[in-house]
Scaffold this motif. Structure first.
Motif, short mmCIF file in Angstrom:
data_model
loop_
_atom_site.label_atom_id
_atom_site.label_comp_id
_atom_site.label_asym_id
_atom_site.label_seq_id
_atom_site.Cartn_x
_atom_site.Cartn_y
_atom_site.Cartn_z
N ASP A 1 0.83 -1.21 0.00
CA ASP A 1 0.00 0.00 0.00
C ASP A 1 0.86 1.26 0.00
O ASP A 1 0.55 2.24 -0.69
CB ASP A 1 -0.93 0.01 1.22
N ALA A 2 1.96 1.23 0.76
CA ALA A 2 2.86 2.39 0.80
C ALA A 2 3.51 2.62 -0.56
O ALA A 2 3.63 3.76 -1.03
CB ALA A 2 3.92 2.19 1.87
N ALA A 3 3.93 1.53 -1.20
CA ALA A 3 4.54 1.64 -2.53
C ALA A 3 3.53 2.17 -3.54
O ALA A 3 3.87 3.00 -4.41
CB ALA A 3 5.06 0.28 -2.98
N ASN A 4 2.28 1.73 -3.44
CA ASN A 4 1.24 2.21 -4.35
C ASN A 4 0.97 3.69 -4.14
O ASN A 4 0.72 4.43 -5.11
CB ASN A 4 -0.05 1.41 -4.15
N ARG A 5 1.02 4.13 -2.89
CA ARG A 5 0.81 5.56 -2.62
C ARG A 5 1.92 6.40 -3.25
O ARG A 5 1.68 7.47 -3.80
CB ARG A 5 0.72 5.80 -1.11
N ILE A 6 3.15 5.90 -3.16
CA ILE A 6 4.28 6.61 -3.76
C ILE A 6 4.12 6.66 -5.28
O ILE A 6 4.31 7.70 -5.91
CB ILE A 6 5.61 5.93 -3.38
N ALA A 7 3.76 5.51 -5.86
CA ALA A 7 3.60 5.44 -7.32
C ALA A 7 2.51 6.39 -7.79
O ALA A 7 2.67 7.12 -8.78
CB ALA A 7 3.28 4.01 -7.75
N LEU A 8 1.39 6.41 -7.07
CA LEU A 8 0.28 7.29 -7.45
C LEU A 8 0.66 8.76 -7.30
O LEU A 8 0.33 9.58 -8.16
CB LEU A 8 -0.96 6.97 -6.62
N SER A 9 1.37 9.08 -6.23
CA SER A 9 1.76 10.48 -6.01
C SER A 9 2.71 10.95 -7.11
O SER A 9 2.62 12.09 -7.57
CB SER A 9 2.40 10.65 -4.63
N ARG A 10 3.61 10.07 -7.54
CA ARG A 10 4.54 10.44 -8.61
C ARG A 10 3.79 10.59 -9.94
O ARG A 10 4.12 11.47 -10.74
CB ARG A 10 5.64 9.39 -8.74
N TYR A 11 2.80 9.74 -10.13
CA TYR A 11 1.99 9.82 -11.36
C TYR A 11 1.24 11.15 -11.41
O TYR A 11 1.23 11.84 -12.43
CB TYR A 11 1.02 8.65 -11.40
N LEU A 12 0.64 11.53 -10.28
CA LEU A 12 -0.13 12.77 -10.25
C LEU A 12 0.77 14.00 -10.34
O LEU A 12 0.38 15.04 -10.88
CB LEU A 12 -0.96 12.82 -8.96
N ALA A 13 1.99 13.89 -9.81
CA ALA A 13 2.90 15.03 -9.82
C ALA A 13 3.64 15.19 -11.15
O ALA A 13 4.22 16.24 -11.42
CB ALA A 13 3.93 14.88 -8.69
N ALA A 14 3.61 14.15 -11.97
CA ALA A 14 4.36 14.17 -13.23
C ALA A 14 3.92 15.32 -14.13
O ALA A 14 2.74 15.69 -14.16
CB ALA A 14 4.18 12.84 -13.96
N ASN A 15 4.88 15.88 -14.84
CA ASN A 15 4.59 16.97 -15.77
C ASN A 15 5.22 16.65 -17.12
O ASN A 15 6.35 17.04 -17.41
CB ASN A 15 5.14 18.30 -15.24
N PRO A 16 4.49 15.90 -17.97
CA PRO A 16 5.05 15.51 -19.27
C PRO A 16 5.14 16.69 -20.22
O PRO A 16 4.16 17.40 -20.45
CB PRO A 16 4.05 14.46 -19.77
N VAL A 17 6.33 16.87 -20.77
CA VAL A 17 6.57 17.98 -21.70
C VAL A 17 7.17 17.42 -22.98
O VAL A 17 8.16 16.68 -22.94
CB VAL A 17 7.53 19.03 -21.09
N LEU A 18 6.55 17.75 -24.10
CA LEU A 18 7.07 17.31 -25.40
C LEU A 18 8.28 18.15 -25.75
O LEU A 18 8.18 19.36 -25.95
CB LEU A 18 5.98 17.46 -26.47
N LYS A 19 9.44 17.50 -25.81
CA LYS A 19 10.69 18.21 -26.00
C LYS A 19 11.15 18.25 -27.46
O LYS A 19 11.87 19.16 -27.86
CB LYS A 19 11.79 17.56 -25.16
N GLY A 20 10.77 17.24 -28.23
CA GLY A 20 11.23 17.24 -29.61
C GLY A 20 10.98 15.93 -30.31
O GLY A 20 10.28 15.04 -29.79
N VAL A 21 11.54 15.81 -31.49
CA VAL A 21 11.44 14.61 -32.31
C VAL A 21 12.86 14.16 -32.64
O VAL A 21 13.70 14.96 -33.06
CB VAL A 21 10.66 14.87 -33.61
N GLY A 22 13.14 12.90 -32.43
CA GLY A 22 14.47 12.38 -32.72
C GLY A 22 14.40 11.06 -33.45
O GLY A 22 13.33 10.47 -33.62
N LYS A 23 15.54 10.60 -33.89
CA LYS A 23 15.65 9.29 -34.51
C LYS A 23 15.84 8.26 -33.41
O LYS A 23 16.62 8.48 -32.49
CB LYS A 23 16.84 9.28 -35.48
N ALA A 24 15.12 7.15 -33.50
CA ALA A 24 15.16 6.16 -32.43
C ALA A 24 16.58 5.72 -32.11
O ALA A 24 16.97 5.60 -30.95
CB ALA A 24 14.30 4.96 -32.80
N ALA A 25 17.38 5.49 -33.14
CA ALA A 25 18.75 5.02 -32.93
C ALA A 25 19.58 6.00 -32.12
O ALA A 25 20.48 5.60 -31.38
CB ALA A 25 19.42 4.77 -34.28
N ASN A 26 19.26 7.29 -32.24
CA ASN A 26 20.04 8.32 -31.55
C ASN A 26 19.40 8.78 -30.24
O ASN A 26 20.05 9.49 -29.46
CB ASN A 26 20.21 9.54 -32.46
#
Length: 259
Positions: free
Chosen positions: A59-84
């Motif tokens: 339960d403690a691990a799940n609370r940490i995982a959920l808090s990190r999920y809610l706090a996450a701030n996804p930002v699109l940084k760019g487009v790259g080639k998969a190999a690089n």
């Protein structure tokens, strides 16, 4: 006094369908419940699973995982080639959906997508040669999640494919995803005909180039507000992405016009 035997019989059947079938055949009303014993009846596994219920560490691990999920701030940084861009992406590596799996154990759609990716990369020219290469051990198959990447359906990402680069600015981790091919015959469902390869090449050489230039003009794009707005517009941001796609294009369009 009970009215069990004087009223219409309504049964919830848990177990063999034959029990419910007998009731239905005799005019009764039975609802079949698709139930299986925990862990398919394996006692040791079932007991191990039971220890996870009301387990404070879990339960403690799940609370940490959920808090990190809610706090996450996804930002699109760019487009790259998969190999690089994708960590650990080798010269002859193909990423796929799901857990580790060998060529022999892959299903038809994933094998079809692998064959298409091999042809797309130019490693071979025919499906037969691509299949032989895939079974020879020349190619390293690895799950997308082992490389901080995600791919739709069969999840195939090959070295030359362009990928979106997204950074969680709250914790600094990055993730990568290939471009959506759209509808119709597509690699993610196992199609590998010439038109599929041609579309992948167009995505690599034209679409990704334009999106990369547009993002360079913008700098970066926060995705959380876009996702929130798309949800209010009817998307679930998995199978239905009409609103989110339109919102993304709206954000990129001024820069696309400039490029």
């Amino acid at each position: 006094m009970t009215n069990l035997f004087t009223s219409d019989l309504k049964v919830i059947n848990v177990g063999l369908d034959a029990f419910a079938d007998s009731i239905i055949q005799n005019g009764g009303n039975a609802t079949k419940v698709a139930w299986r014993p925990p862990a398919l009846g394996d006692t040791n596994t079932g007991r191990a699973l039971a220890t996870l219920i009301n387990n404070e560490e879990v339960d403690a691990a799940n609370r940490i995982a959920l808090s990190r999920y809610l706090a996450a701030n996804p930002v699109l940084k760019g487009v790259g080639k998969a190999a690089n861009s994708v960590p650990g992406m080798g010269e002859r590596t193909l990423l796929h959906a799901g857990p580790p799996i060998s060529w022999e154990e892959m299903g038809g759609p994933m094998k079809g997508a692998i064959i298409g990716a091999v042809i797309y990369e130019g490693w071979t020219e025919t499906e037969k040669a691509a299949s032989e290469m895939a079974s020879s051990g020349e190619i390293t198959f690895s799950p997308c999640h082992h490389h901080s990447a995600v791919g739709p359906m069969s999840g195939i990402i090959s070295p030359s494919m362009p990928v979106w680069i997204v950074e969680n600015t709250e914790h600094g981790n990055k993730s990568y995803s290939n471009f959506n091919e759209g509808l119709g015959k597509v690699l993610r469902y196992g199609a590998n005909s010439p038109e599929v390869i041609l579309r992948l090449k167009w995505i690599e050489e034209t679409l990704a180039t334009v999106c990369r230039a547009a993002l360079q003009n913008i700098g970066e794009l926060e995705l959380k507000p876009l996702i929130g707005q798309a949800l209010h517009m009817g998307d679930e941001c998995h199978n239905r992405n009409v609103a989110s796609t339109a919102l993304l294009i709206k954000k990129l369009l001024p820069s696309i016009i400039k490029t």
